[in-house]
Design a protein around this motif. Structure first.
Motif, short mmCIF file in Angstrom:
data_model
loop_
_atom_site.label_atom_id
_atom_site.label_comp_id
_atom_site.label_asym_id
_atom_site.label_seq_id
_atom_site.Cartn_x
_atom_site.Cartn_y
_atom_site.Cartn_z
N GLY A 4 0.78 -1.22 0.00
CA GLY A 4 0.00 0.00 0.00
C GLY A 4 0.82 1.28 0.00
O GLY A 4 0.27 2.36 0.18
N THR A 5 2.12 1.17 -0.21
CA THR A 5 2.98 2.34 -0.22
C THR A 5 2.51 3.37 -1.24
O THR A 5 2.41 4.57 -0.93
CB THR A 5 4.44 1.94 -0.51
OG1 THR A 5 4.90 1.09 0.54
CG2 THR A 5 5.34 3.15 -0.61
N ALA A 6 2.23 2.94 -2.45
CA ALA A 6 1.82 3.88 -3.51
C ALA A 6 0.54 4.61 -3.12
O ALA A 6 0.40 5.81 -3.39
CB ALA A 6 1.65 3.15 -4.84
N ASP A 7 -0.40 3.93 -2.48
CA ASP A 7 -1.63 4.57 -2.04
C ASP A 7 -1.35 5.65 -1.00
O ASP A 7 -1.96 6.73 -1.02
CB ASP A 7 -2.61 3.55 -1.47
CG ASP A 7 -3.17 2.63 -2.54
OD1 ASP A 7 -3.23 3.04 -3.72
OD2 ASP A 7 -3.54 1.49 -2.19
N LEU A 8 -0.43 5.38 -0.08
CA LEU A 8 -0.06 6.38 0.92
C LEU A 8 0.56 7.60 0.26
O LEU A 8 0.28 8.74 0.64
CB LEU A 8 0.91 5.79 1.95
CG LEU A 8 0.33 4.75 2.89
CD1 LEU A 8 1.44 4.10 3.72
CD2 LEU A 8 -0.71 5.38 3.79
N VAL A 9 1.41 7.37 -0.73
CA VAL A 9 2.03 8.49 -1.44
C VAL A 9 0.97 9.29 -2.18
O VAL A 9 0.97 10.53 -2.16
CB VAL A 9 3.13 8.00 -2.40
CG1 VAL A 9 3.67 9.15 -3.25
CG2 VAL A 9 4.26 7.34 -1.62
N ARG A 10 0.03 8.60 -2.83
CA ARG A 10 -1.06 9.31 -3.54
C ARG A 10 -1.87 10.18 -2.57
O ARG A 10 -2.26 11.30 -2.91
CB ARG A 10 -1.97 8.31 -4.25
CG ARG A 10 -1.41 7.80 -5.54
CD ARG A 10 -2.45 6.95 -6.30
NE ARG A 10 -1.77 6.05 -7.19
CZ ARG A 10 -1.39 4.80 -6.92
NH1 ARG A 10 -1.67 4.26 -5.75
NH2 ARG A 10 -0.75 4.09 -7.81
N GLN A 11 -2.13 9.67 -1.37
CA GLN A 11 -2.86 10.46 -0.37
C GLN A 11 -2.07 11.71 0.00
O GLN A 11 -2.63 12.79 0.12
CB GLN A 11 -3.13 9.61 0.88
CG GLN A 11 -4.17 8.54 0.67
CD GLN A 11 -4.31 7.64 1.88
OE1 GLN A 11 -3.73 7.87 2.93
NE2 GLN A 11 -5.08 6.58 1.73
N TRP A 12 -0.76 11.55 0.17
CA TRP A 12 0.10 12.68 0.51
C TRP A 12 0.11 13.70 -0.63
O TRP A 12 -0.02 14.90 -0.38
CB TRP A 12 1.51 12.19 0.82
CG TRP A 12 2.50 13.27 1.13
CD1 TRP A 12 2.56 14.02 2.28
CD2 TRP A 12 3.54 13.74 0.29
NE1 TRP A 12 3.60 14.91 2.20
CE2 TRP A 12 4.22 14.76 0.98
CE3 TRP A 12 3.98 13.39 -0.98
CZ2 TRP A 12 5.31 15.44 0.45
CZ3 TRP A 12 5.07 14.06 -1.52
CH2 TRP A 12 5.73 15.07 -0.81
N VAL A 13 0.23 13.23 -1.85
CA VAL A 13 0.23 14.12 -3.02
C VAL A 13 -1.07 14.92 -3.07
O VAL A 13 -1.09 16.10 -3.44
CB VAL A 13 0.46 13.33 -4.33
CG1 VAL A 13 0.20 14.19 -5.55
CG2 VAL A 13 1.86 12.74 -4.37
N GLY A 14 -2.17 14.29 -2.67
CA GLY A 14 -3.48 14.94 -2.71
C GLY A 14 -3.69 16.01 -1.67
O GLY A 14 -4.68 16.74 -1.72
N GLN A 15 -2.78 16.14 -0.70
CA GLN A 15 -2.91 17.20 0.30
C GLN A 15 -2.70 18.56 -0.39
O GLN A 15 -1.94 18.67 -1.35
CB GLN A 15 -1.91 16.99 1.43
CG GLN A 15 -2.18 15.74 2.23
CD GLN A 15 -1.08 15.45 3.23
OE1 GLN A 15 -0.13 16.19 3.39
NE2 GLN A 15 -1.24 14.33 3.93
N PRO A 16 -3.34 19.61 0.12
CA PRO A 16 -3.35 20.88 -0.61
C PRO A 16 -2.04 21.67 -0.60
O PRO A 16 -1.80 22.45 -1.51
CB PRO A 16 -4.46 21.68 0.08
CG PRO A 16 -4.60 21.06 1.42
CD PRO A 16 -4.22 19.62 1.28
N VAL A 17 -1.19 21.52 0.41
CA VAL A 17 0.01 22.36 0.50
C VAL A 17 1.25 21.50 0.70
O VAL A 17 1.27 20.59 1.54
CB VAL A 17 -0.12 23.36 1.68
CG1 VAL A 17 1.13 24.21 1.81
CG2 VAL A 17 -1.34 24.23 1.51
N HIS A 18 2.29 21.79 -0.09
CA HIS A 18 3.57 21.09 0.02
C HIS A 18 4.71 22.08 -0.14
O HIS A 18 4.57 23.10 -0.81
CB HIS A 18 3.70 20.02 -1.07
CG HIS A 18 2.73 18.90 -0.92
ND1 HIS A 18 2.87 17.93 0.04
CD2 HIS A 18 1.60 18.60 -1.59
CE1 HIS A 18 1.87 17.07 -0.06
NE2 HIS A 18 1.07 17.46 -1.04
#
Length: 114
Positions: A48-62
């Motif tokens: 599930g690593t890729a799913d966790l990364v996708r969730q992080w990418v979806g956050q509004p501010v980086h």
């Protein structure tokens, strides 16, 4: 955010669900940095690593100007994954970090093995 990228941070990961969030959060916590991008290369994870990364990418501010998640395809291994990551980077100056390294708030060049 601008389009200029000075540094590309390539994060190669395989089955790093237990550690990837800590690394991504550390990259977001950067306070002294040039414009940078993050290229996360999933090296065949089955946890599930890729799913966790996708969730992080979806956050509004980086902190990063650009974030990319790519797959290394069917050939596992760090050298191959790094090559894939660098080929997806916009910039010629790449830093490679892993989910088992902890980056300080003032620069990924000060990453330490956990």
């Amino acid at each position: 955010m601008s389009n200029a990228i000075d540094v590309s941070v390539v994060v190669c990961v395989r089955n790093g669900a237990a550690t990837i969030q800590r690394q991504l959060d550390a990259l977001d916590a950067q306070i002294e940095h040039p414009p940078f991008e993050v290229v996360v290369v999933d090296n065949g994870s089955a946890d599930g690593t890729a799913d966790l990364v996708r969730q992080w990418v979806g956050q509004p501010v980086h902190a990063a100007e650009r974030i990319t998640l790519v797959s290394s395809g069917p050939a596992p291994g760090i050298p191959h994954a790094r090559n894939i990551g660098c080929s997806n980077a916009r910039d010629g100056s790449s830093r490679s970090v892993t989910p088992t390294m902890q980056c300080g708030r003032t620069g990924w060049q000060r990453c330490q093995r956990l």
